[in-house]
Design a protein around this motif. Structure first.
Motif, PDB file in Angstrom:
ATOM      1  N   THR A  11     -53.789 -49.745   7.456  1.00 48.44           N
ATOM      2  CA  THR A  11     -54.584 -49.071   8.491  1.00 48.44           C
ATOM      3  C   THR A  11     -54.189 -47.601   8.687  1.00 48.44           C
ATOM      4  OG1 THR A  11     -53.184 -49.574  10.405  1.00 48.44           O
ATOM      5  CG2 THR A  11     -54.753 -51.272   9.723  1.00 48.44           C
ATOM      6  N   THR A  12     -53.023 -47.209   8.154  1.00 50.59           N
ATOM      7  CA  THR A  12     -52.561 -45.830   8.376  1.00 50.59           C
ATOM      8  C   THR A  12     -53.546 -44.820   7.801  1.00 50.59           C
ATOM      9  OG1 THR A  12     -50.268 -46.534   8.459  1.00 50.59           O
ATOM     10  CG2 THR A  12     -50.659 -44.223   7.923  1.00 50.59           C
ATOM     11  N   SER A  13     -54.054 -45.105   6.607  1.00 52.48           N
ATOM     12  CA  SER A  13     -54.975 -44.138   5.984  1.00 52.48           C
ATOM     13  C   SER A  13     -56.320 -44.092   6.718  1.00 52.48           C
ATOM     14  CB  SER A  13     -55.168 -44.441   4.494  1.00 52.48           C
ATOM     15  OG  SER A  13     -55.680 -45.739   4.313  1.00 52.48           O
ATOM     16  N   ALA A  14     -56.676 -45.173   7.409  1.00 52.40           N
ATOM     17  CA  ALA A  14     -57.921 -45.132   8.204  1.00 52.40           C
ATOM     18  C   ALA A  14     -57.762 -44.135   9.358  1.00 52.40           C
ATOM     19  CB  ALA A  14     -58.259 -46.518   8.731  1.00 52.40           C
ATOM     20  N   LEU A  15     -56.573 -44.109   9.957  1.00 47.91           N
ATOM     21  CA  LEU A  15     -56.336 -43.140  11.036  1.00 47.91           C
ATOM     22  C   LEU A  15     -56.329 -41.709  10.494  1.00 47.91           C
ATOM     23  CD1 LEU A  15     -53.654 -45.104  13.101  1.00 47.91           C
ATOM     24  CD2 LEU A  15     -56.043 -44.647  13.744  1.00 47.91           C
ATOM     25  N   THR A  16     -55.847 -41.536   9.266  1.00 49.16           N
ATOM     26  CA  THR A  16     -55.892 -40.201   8.642  1.00 49.16           C
ATOM     27  C   THR A  16     -57.342 -39.772   8.440  1.00 49.16           C
ATOM     28  OG1 THR A  16     -53.818 -40.661   7.510  1.00 49.16           O
ATOM     29  CG2 THR A  16     -55.154 -38.868   6.616  1.00 49.16           C
ATOM     30  N   ALA A  17     -58.168 -40.698   7.960  1.00 54.22           N
ATOM     31  CA  ALA A  17     -59.599 -40.373   7.764  1.00 54.22           C
ATOM     32  C   ALA A  17     -60.235 -39.966   9.091  1.00 54.22           C
ATOM     33  CB  ALA A  17     -60.331 -41.569   7.158  1.00 54.22           C
ATOM     34  N   GLU A  18     -59.894 -40.681  10.153  1.00 53.62           N
ATOM     35  CA  GLU A  18     -60.431 -40.319  11.477  1.00 53.62           C
ATOM     36  C   GLU A  18     -60.042 -38.886  11.832  1.00 53.62           C
ATOM     37  OE1 GLU A  18     -59.329 -42.886  14.657  1.00 53.62           O
ATOM     38  OE2 GLU A  18     -60.093 -44.716  13.714  1.00 53.62           O
ATOM     39  N   ASP A  19     -58.747 -38.572  11.653  1.00 55.76           N
ATOM     40  CA  ASP A  19     -58.265 -37.230  12.007  1.00 55.76           C
ATOM     41  C   ASP A  19     -58.991 -36.161  11.196  1.00 55.76           C
ATOM     42  OD1 ASP A  19     -56.525 -38.265  13.839  1.00 55.76           O
ATOM     43  OD2 ASP A  19     -54.771 -38.207  12.530  1.00 55.76           O
ATOM     44  N   HIS A  20     -59.174 -36.419   9.905  1.00 53.85           N
ATOM     45  CA  HIS A  20     -59.862 -35.426   9.072  1.00 53.85           C
ATOM     46  C   HIS A  20     -61.283 -35.185   9.587  1.00 53.85           C
ATOM     47  CE1 HIS A  20     -57.055 -36.218   5.411  1.00 53.85           C
ATOM     48  NE2 HIS A  20     -56.501 -35.438   6.314  1.00 53.85           N
ATOM     49  N   ALA A  21     -61.973 -36.271   9.912  1.00 55.95           N
ATOM     50  CA  ALA A  21     -63.364 -36.121  10.368  1.00 55.95           C
ATOM     51  C   ALA A  21     -63.422 -35.340  11.681  1.00 55.95           C
ATOM     52  CB  ALA A  21     -64.010 -37.497  10.525  1.00 55.95           C
ATOM     53  N   ARG A  22     -62.458 -35.569  12.552  1.00 58.93           N
ATOM     54  CA  ARG A  22     -62.475 -34.858  13.845  1.00 58.93           C
ATOM     55  C   ARG A  22     -62.041 -33.409  13.713  1.00 58.93           C
ATOM     56  NH1 ARG A  22     -59.211 -39.364  15.474  1.00 58.93           N
ATOM     57  NH2 ARG A  22     -60.541 -41.046  16.244  1.00 58.93           N
ATOM     58  N   GLU A  23     -61.044 -33.170  12.836  1.00 61.36           N
ATOM     59  CA  GLU A  23     -60.395 -31.854  12.826  1.00 61.36           C
ATOM     60  C   GLU A  23     -60.964 -30.886  11.791  1.00 61.36           C
ATOM     61  OE1 GLU A  23     -56.308 -32.966  12.404  1.00 61.36           O
ATOM     62  OE2 GLU A  23     -56.345 -34.024  14.341  1.00 61.36           O
ATOM     63  N   MET A  24     -61.535 -31.401  10.720  1.00 58.46           N
ATOM     64  CA  MET A  24     -62.012 -30.507   9.658  1.00 58.46           C
ATOM     65  C   MET A  24     -63.517 -30.281   9.737  1.00 58.46           C
ATOM     66  SD  MET A  24     -59.831 -31.924   6.461  1.00 58.46           S
ATOM     67  CE  MET A  24     -58.039 -31.918   6.496  1.00 58.46           C
TER      68      MET A  24
END
Ligand code: NAP
Length: 303
Positions: A155-168
């Protein structure tokens, strides 16, 4: 950061590009969005993918999902980008951490390239797939989107994907944290039924732990709902998530065995008790699951 997070805006008929368009959720989302009049294109990397998209009545667009320039071309003219990319290993390989490497690469590297390319294409909305198993063990308590996160494991990489979508991405980002997909063409669902026929449960957690599950048709309608809700993060799961014991009892009944042999509980994210609430999406967009998938799907698959 989102330029209009929290502000409700209606999006009418939109030009939409979907990555991960040929998977179990992508093809259902395409059917639903195409049927409601949106102009949808699907990114694919293969000839079978192009054939599948043609059979759904939509155009295919080639792109390397790890390459921002290639994606920017694919997203040209898109008002909405929907990223549904995953590469979930088959049930017999799930226990091997190395089998998740491609899925992690999609959720880390591809999610970043997609967010940047959606920004370059001046899309106004980015919808990012995530999962509901990211929360800390909540026992019997309901978990909304602000509940403590634990991540870990796959699940860690799913949280990374979320952060990318919000921040980039600078427009409206909608993150959908999906429960466990259940449907007749899902390999993991079919593997669960096969294990049950052998009398074995696949539940990773203890019998009393809650597991967020989701009928694939309801997952697709949530993607459609994501076009019109305020930017933000939304859980998408059964309205009343069942416990492992409830799921196993329904499954045992459907395959005609007395009871399923439990597995020794593990300690990964899937073994935590996660009584996930999807109330936010219901209130924001009127989305409601039509099935309690974890207990009601099995009869549709085994008959
Ligand atoms: N929340 C959940 O429970 C959840 C979420 C997702 C999947 N699953 C489960 O995982 C299993 C497999 O799912 P699936 O059939 O949707 O297939 P998948 O292998 O997860 O692929 C999903 C989509 O991502 C694309 N994709 C994968 N790797 C790619 C790459 N390296 N480059 C470009 N595109 C790539 C696929 O395109 P191609 O057609 O080109 O491979 C497809 O469109 C099923 O049992 C499903 O239920 C569960």
């Amino acid at each position: 950061m989102s330029r209009s997070r929290g502000v409700r805006r209606q999006i009418g008929m939109s030009r939409i590009v979907i990555t991960g368009s040929t998977g179990v959720i992508g093809r259902r989302a395409i059917r639903e969005l195409h049927a409601t009049g949106h102009h949808v294109r699907g990114v694919t990397r293969s000839a079978p993918g192009r054939e599948r998209l043609a059979s759904l009545g939509v155009d295919a667009v080639d792109a390397d999902v790890f390459d921002e320039a290639s994606l920017s071309r694919a997203f040209d003219g898109a008002e909405v980008v929907i990223n549904l990319l995953t590469h979930i290993p088959s049930a017999d390989r799930m226990a091997d951490p190395s089998a998740w490497a491609e899925n992690d690469r999609l959720r880390t590297k591809a999610s970043a390239a997609i967010a940047r390319a959606a920004q370059a294409a001046r899309a106004r909305r980015l919808v990012q797939e995530s999962i509901a198993f990211v929360y800390a063990d909540g026992g019997d308590a309901w978990l909304d989107e602000d509940a403590p996160l634990a991540g870990g494991g796959v699940t860690t990489s799913a949280l990374t994907a979320e952060d990318h979508a919000r921040e980039m991405f600078d427009g409206d980002t909608v993150v959908l944290r999906f429960g466990l997909f259940l449907g007749p063409d899902s390999g993991s669902t079919l593997a669960t039924v096969e294990a049950a026929r052998r009398g074995t449960s696949i539940a990773a957690g203890p019998p009393g732990a809650y597991r967020p599950t989701l009928w694939l048709e309801d997952a697709a309608s949530a993607v459609a709902t994501a076009l019109s809700v305020p930017a933000g993060t939304y859980n998408v799961a059964d309205a009343d998530p069942p416990t492992n014991a409830e799921i196993d009892a329904a499954l045992a009944a459907a395959v005609g065995v007395t009871a399923l042999r439990p597995r020794t509980p593990g300690d990964g994210p899937m073994s935590r008790s996660q009584r996930v609430s999807s109330r936010r999406l219901r209130e924001a967009g009127g989305w409601a699951p039509r099935l309690r998938a974890g207990t009601e799907i099995w009869g549709r698959i085994t008959t």
